[in-house]
Design a protein around this motif. Structure first.
Motif, PDB file in Angstrom:
ATOM      1  N   SER A   1       0.846  -1.191   0.000  1.00 59.52           N
ATOM      2  CA  SER A   1       0.000   0.000   0.000  1.00 59.52           C
ATOM      3  C   SER A   1       0.884   1.245   0.000  1.00 59.52           C
TER       4      SER A   1
ATOM      5  N   LEU B   1       5.998   3.470   0.601  1.00 58.17           N
ATOM      6  CA  LEU B   1       5.219   2.256   0.436  1.00 58.17           C
ATOM      7  C   LEU B   1       5.386   1.359   1.661  1.00 58.17           C
TER       8      LEU B   1
ATOM      9  N   THR C   1       0.834  -2.073  -5.559  1.00 62.52           N
ATOM     10  CA  THR C   1       0.293  -0.737  -5.402  1.00 62.52           C
ATOM     11  C   THR C   1       0.812   0.139  -6.537  1.00 62.52           C
TER      12      THR C   1
END
Length: 114
Positions: A6, A19, A108
Protein backbone atom coordinates in the motif's frame (compact mmCIF):
# COMPACT_ATOMS: atom_id res chain seq x y z
CA UNK A 1 0.28 -16.02 2.98
CA UNK A 2 -0.53 -12.48 1.94
CA UNK A 3 1.84 -9.62 1.24
CA UNK A 4 -0.29 -6.49 1.08
CA UNK A 5 1.40 -3.49 -0.49
CA UNK A 6 0.00 0.00 0.00
CA UNK A 7 0.99 3.66 -0.13
CA UNK A 8 1.07 4.24 -3.86
CA UNK A 9 -0.55 7.15 -5.61
CA UNK A 10 -0.14 10.00 -8.04
CA UNK A 11 2.76 12.36 -7.37
CA UNK A 12 4.60 15.02 -9.32
CA UNK A 13 8.18 14.52 -10.41
CA UNK A 14 10.52 15.30 -7.54
CA UNK A 15 7.99 14.21 -4.96
CA UNK A 16 8.08 11.41 -2.41
CA UNK A 17 6.03 8.39 -1.42
CA UNK A 18 6.41 5.74 1.26
CA UNK A 19 5.22 2.26 0.44
CA UNK A 20 4.36 -0.34 3.08
CA UNK A 21 4.05 -4.10 2.80
CA UNK A 22 2.36 -5.99 5.60
CA UNK A 23 2.77 -9.75 5.72
CA UNK A 24 0.08 -12.03 7.08
CA UNK A 25 0.35 -15.74 7.92
CA UNK A 26 4.09 -15.38 7.58
CA UNK A 27 6.87 -13.92 9.68
CA UNK A 28 9.23 -11.74 7.69
CA UNK A 29 11.91 -11.92 10.37
CA UNK A 30 13.34 -15.11 8.86
CA UNK A 31 13.16 -13.96 5.24
CA UNK A 32 15.13 -11.76 2.90
CA UNK A 33 12.57 -9.37 1.46
CA UNK A 34 12.40 -7.12 -1.58
CA UNK A 35 10.41 -4.62 -3.53
CA UNK A 36 9.79 -5.19 -7.22
CA UNK A 37 8.06 -3.13 -9.88
CA UNK A 38 6.49 -3.65 -13.26
CA UNK A 39 5.93 -0.84 -15.70
CA UNK A 40 3.48 -1.18 -18.61
CA UNK A 41 4.94 -3.32 -21.35
CA UNK A 42 8.03 -4.21 -19.32
CA UNK A 43 9.17 -7.15 -17.26
CA UNK A 44 8.98 -7.11 -13.49
CA UNK A 45 12.26 -5.95 -11.99
CA UNK A 46 13.92 -5.95 -8.59
CA UNK A 47 14.02 -2.46 -7.09
CA UNK A 48 15.49 -3.00 -3.63
CA UNK A 49 16.19 -5.85 -1.25
CA UNK A 50 16.93 -6.24 2.44
CA UNK A 51 18.35 -9.30 4.15
CA UNK A 52 17.55 -10.72 7.57
CA UNK A 53 20.65 -8.93 8.87
CA UNK A 54 19.51 -5.64 7.32
CA UNK A 55 21.95 -5.55 4.42
CA UNK A 56 20.42 -3.66 1.51
CA UNK A 57 20.82 -3.63 -2.24
CA UNK A 58 19.33 -1.35 -4.88
CA UNK A 59 18.83 -1.26 -8.60
CA UNK A 60 21.17 1.29 -10.19
CA UNK A 61 18.17 3.31 -11.35
CA UNK A 62 17.02 4.02 -7.78
CA UNK A 63 20.28 4.21 -5.83
CA UNK A 64 20.46 7.34 -3.73
CA UNK A 65 16.72 8.00 -4.09
CA UNK A 66 14.99 4.94 -2.57
CA UNK A 67 15.48 3.38 0.86
CA UNK A 68 14.22 -0.04 1.88
CA UNK A 69 13.69 -0.88 5.54
CA UNK A 70 11.98 -3.47 7.67
CA UNK A 71 10.21 -3.62 11.03
CA UNK A 72 10.05 -7.24 12.08
CA UNK A 73 7.91 -6.41 15.11
CA UNK A 74 5.26 -5.01 12.77
CA UNK A 75 5.88 -7.68 10.13
CA UNK A 76 6.24 -4.84 7.63
CA UNK A 77 8.68 -3.83 4.90
CA UNK A 78 8.90 -0.23 3.71
CA UNK A 79 10.13 1.58 0.63
CA UNK A 80 10.82 5.29 0.98
CA UNK A 81 10.92 6.84 -2.48
CA UNK A 82 12.31 10.33 -2.91
CA UNK A 83 13.08 12.46 -5.97
CA UNK A 84 10.59 10.46 -7.98
CA UNK A 85 10.84 10.47 -11.76
CA UNK A 86 8.24 9.69 -14.43
CA UNK A 87 10.20 6.52 -15.23
CA UNK A 88 9.44 5.26 -11.71
CA UNK A 89 5.81 4.87 -12.76
CA UNK A 90 4.87 1.22 -12.22
CA UNK A 91 2.98 -1.22 -10.05
CA UNK A 92 5.12 -1.96 -6.99
CA UNK A 93 5.07 -5.34 -5.27
CA UNK A 94 6.80 -6.84 -2.29
CA UNK A 95 7.86 -10.45 -2.03
CA UNK A 96 10.64 -12.59 -0.69
CA UNK A 97 14.07 -12.41 -2.29
CA UNK A 98 14.14 -14.51 -4.38
CA UNK A 99 10.38 -14.25 -4.90
CA UNK A 100 7.81 -16.98 -4.31
CA UNK A 101 5.34 -17.15 -7.19
CA UNK A 102 2.46 -17.83 -4.80
CA UNK A 103 3.18 -14.68 -2.82
CA UNK A 104 2.64 -12.08 -5.54
CA UNK A 105 -0.15 -9.76 -4.43
CA UNK A 106 -1.96 -7.02 -6.35
CA UNK A 107 0.75 -4.46 -5.70
CA UNK A 108 0.29 -0.74 -5.40
CA UNK A 109 0.26 1.70 -8.32
CA UNK A 110 2.77 4.54 -8.35
CA UNK A 111 2.29 7.20 -11.01
CA UNK A 112 4.76 10.06 -11.38
CA UNK A 113 3.69 12.97 -13.55
CA UNK A 114 6.18 15.23 -15.29
Amino acid sequence: VQLQASGGGLVQAGGSLRLSCVASQMSISSSNMAWYRQAPGKQRELVASITIVYSTNYADSVKGRFTISRDNAKNTVYLQMNSLKPEDTAVYYCNKDPPFIRYWGQGTQVTVSS
